[in-house]
Write a protein that holds these residues in place. Sequence first.
Motif, short mmCIF file in Angstrom:
data_model
loop_
_atom_site.label_atom_id
_atom_site.label_comp_id
_atom_site.label_asym_id
_atom_site.label_seq_id
_atom_site.Cartn_x
_atom_site.Cartn_y
_atom_site.Cartn_z
N LEU A 94 31.60 50.68 46.04
CA LEU A 94 32.55 49.84 46.77
C LEU A 94 33.93 49.92 46.12
O LEU A 94 34.44 48.96 45.55
CB LEU A 94 32.05 48.40 46.81
CG LEU A 94 30.63 48.18 47.34
CD1 LEU A 94 30.31 46.70 47.40
CD2 LEU A 94 30.44 48.83 48.69
N ASP A 95 34.53 51.09 46.22
CA ASP A 95 35.84 51.31 45.60
C ASP A 95 36.93 51.15 46.65
O ASP A 95 36.68 50.78 47.80
CB ASP A 95 35.89 52.69 44.94
CG ASP A 95 35.54 53.81 45.91
OD1 ASP A 95 35.46 53.55 47.13
OD2 ASP A 95 35.34 54.95 45.45
N TYR A 114 37.23 40.44 48.26
CA TYR A 114 36.90 41.44 47.23
C TYR A 114 38.09 42.38 47.00
O TYR A 114 38.43 42.70 45.86
CB TYR A 114 35.67 42.22 47.69
CG TYR A 114 35.25 43.34 46.77
CD1 TYR A 114 35.01 43.14 45.42
CD2 TYR A 114 35.09 44.64 47.27
CE1 TYR A 114 34.62 44.16 44.59
CE2 TYR A 114 34.70 45.68 46.44
CZ TYR A 114 34.47 45.43 45.10
OH TYR A 114 34.09 46.46 44.28
N MET A 115 38.74 42.79 48.08
CA MET A 115 39.91 43.65 47.96
C MET A 115 41.05 42.93 47.24
O MET A 115 41.73 43.51 46.38
CB MET A 115 40.37 44.10 49.35
CG MET A 115 41.53 45.07 49.33
SD MET A 115 41.08 46.64 48.53
CE MET A 115 42.62 47.55 48.70
N LEU A 116 41.25 41.65 47.56
CA LEU A 116 42.29 40.88 46.88
C LEU A 116 42.00 40.74 45.39
O LEU A 116 42.91 40.79 44.56
CB LEU A 116 42.42 39.50 47.53
CG LEU A 116 42.99 39.46 48.95
CD1 LEU A 116 42.91 38.06 49.52
CD2 LEU A 116 44.43 39.96 48.97
N ASP A 117 40.73 40.55 45.07
CA ASP A 117 40.36 40.42 43.65
C ASP A 117 40.59 41.72 42.90
O ASP A 117 41.01 41.72 41.74
CB ASP A 117 38.91 39.99 43.53
CG ASP A 117 38.71 38.53 43.90
OD1 ASP A 117 39.72 37.82 44.05
OD2 ASP A 117 37.56 38.10 44.07
N ARG A 157 43.13 42.00 39.82
CA ARG A 157 42.72 42.54 38.52
C ARG A 157 43.67 43.64 38.08
O ARG A 157 44.09 43.70 36.91
CB ARG A 157 41.29 43.09 38.62
CG ARG A 157 40.78 43.69 37.32
CD ARG A 157 39.41 44.31 37.53
NE ARG A 157 39.46 45.43 38.45
CZ ARG A 157 38.39 46.15 38.80
NH1 ARG A 157 37.21 45.85 38.31
NH2 ARG A 157 38.52 47.15 39.64
N PHE A 158 44.03 44.52 39.02
CA PHE A 158 44.97 45.60 38.69
C PHE A 158 46.32 45.04 38.27
O PHE A 158 46.92 45.50 37.29
CB PHE A 158 45.13 46.52 39.90
CG PHE A 158 46.24 47.52 39.76
CD1 PHE A 158 46.11 48.60 38.91
CD2 PHE A 158 47.43 47.36 40.46
CE1 PHE A 158 47.14 49.52 38.76
CE2 PHE A 158 48.46 48.28 40.32
CZ PHE A 158 48.31 49.35 39.47
N ALA A 159 46.82 44.03 39.01
CA ALA A 159 48.13 43.44 38.69
C ALA A 159 48.11 42.81 37.30
O ALA A 159 49.06 42.96 36.52
CB ALA A 159 48.51 42.41 39.75
N THR A 160 47.03 42.11 36.99
CA THR A 160 46.93 41.46 35.67
C THR A 160 46.92 42.49 34.56
O THR A 160 47.64 42.34 33.55
CB THR A 160 45.65 40.61 35.61
OG1 THR A 160 45.70 39.60 36.63
CG2 THR A 160 45.52 39.94 34.25
#
Length: 335
Positions: free
Chosen positions: A76-77, A110-113, A117-120
Amino acid sequence: MKNTILATLLLATCFNASAASSTSTNSPFYGDKYRGWYWFEDPPVEPEDEPEKEKPAVPAAETKPEEEKKEEKVRLDVAWLKSKIPEYQEAAINNPTRENIARYMYVQRYMLDISSRFATKTMEFNQFESELDESKRRPMSTFSLNVFKDDTKKAISNVISAINEKSHLWFFFSSNCAYCKKQLPLLKELKIRFGMNVLGISMDGSVLPDMEDIEVVVDTTNVAERFGVQFTPTMFMALNDGSGFTKIGEGLTTLPLMQDRILLSARLKNVITDEQYQQTQNVREINVLTDTDGTMLADAELIENDPGYLAEILKSKLADSKPVGAQLFNSLSGE
């Protein structure tokens, strides 16, 4: 009496004959008497019936157990999400069942998370990567921004003064132009702030009020026509040696806009350096594309096989960028 005895003997004789006959027929004792003392012999052993040999059982055909089906996994990428989110959204819109809506909403979450995560992680990385620090372009804190603005203002004054040594401004006007009267104070401000030389060129032979401190000439040689001047006011920056002319304003033009165009024209005409020009900008240009043609060369094999290679060569291009409020230390001179 005689007859009775005779009948009894006859009857006994018949009985003995019948018994002997019966015994000789059924018993080996009487039938084998000619062999003498044969009754001492062991009686013959009758062979026992051999049990039937069991036929080996025919092995049943081996039935291989059904191979357990391997559970297929889906990664699920981001690529999967990009292909599935529109599909799930369309399904939820066309058939808004609880299941369809839940699937779409949770996949979207899930996409928002993933994005969060990437932004953080990106922000955490940038905290300690000075080469990517955007405050080098323009500070974000009030403390540093005040220093930055003061440095920029000083740089503008110094650079325009340097430009003034090699160039001057042309101001095309007419005495009956109301907009020229409004533009004149801005040109005088350039002269006051930076010592900018301004040459007024009258299109109708007359002057504007308050032009005593500005040199004025009348256009008798069709200069306006040669430079395509159709409207007043129009301003040009002209190099003193006559090698270059740049239109910096047509119609009413603000002081900051004239200032920016003077600086840019001077850079394009090589009157000032790129470094001098950058010192005058509200946002510094820090760019990895330092080559004049805007391209870079890299090792083809390393760029494919070494994840850190590309980052390192790009990082090296930014290594010399100067932070705001900092001074380069020369270890040789100690300054």
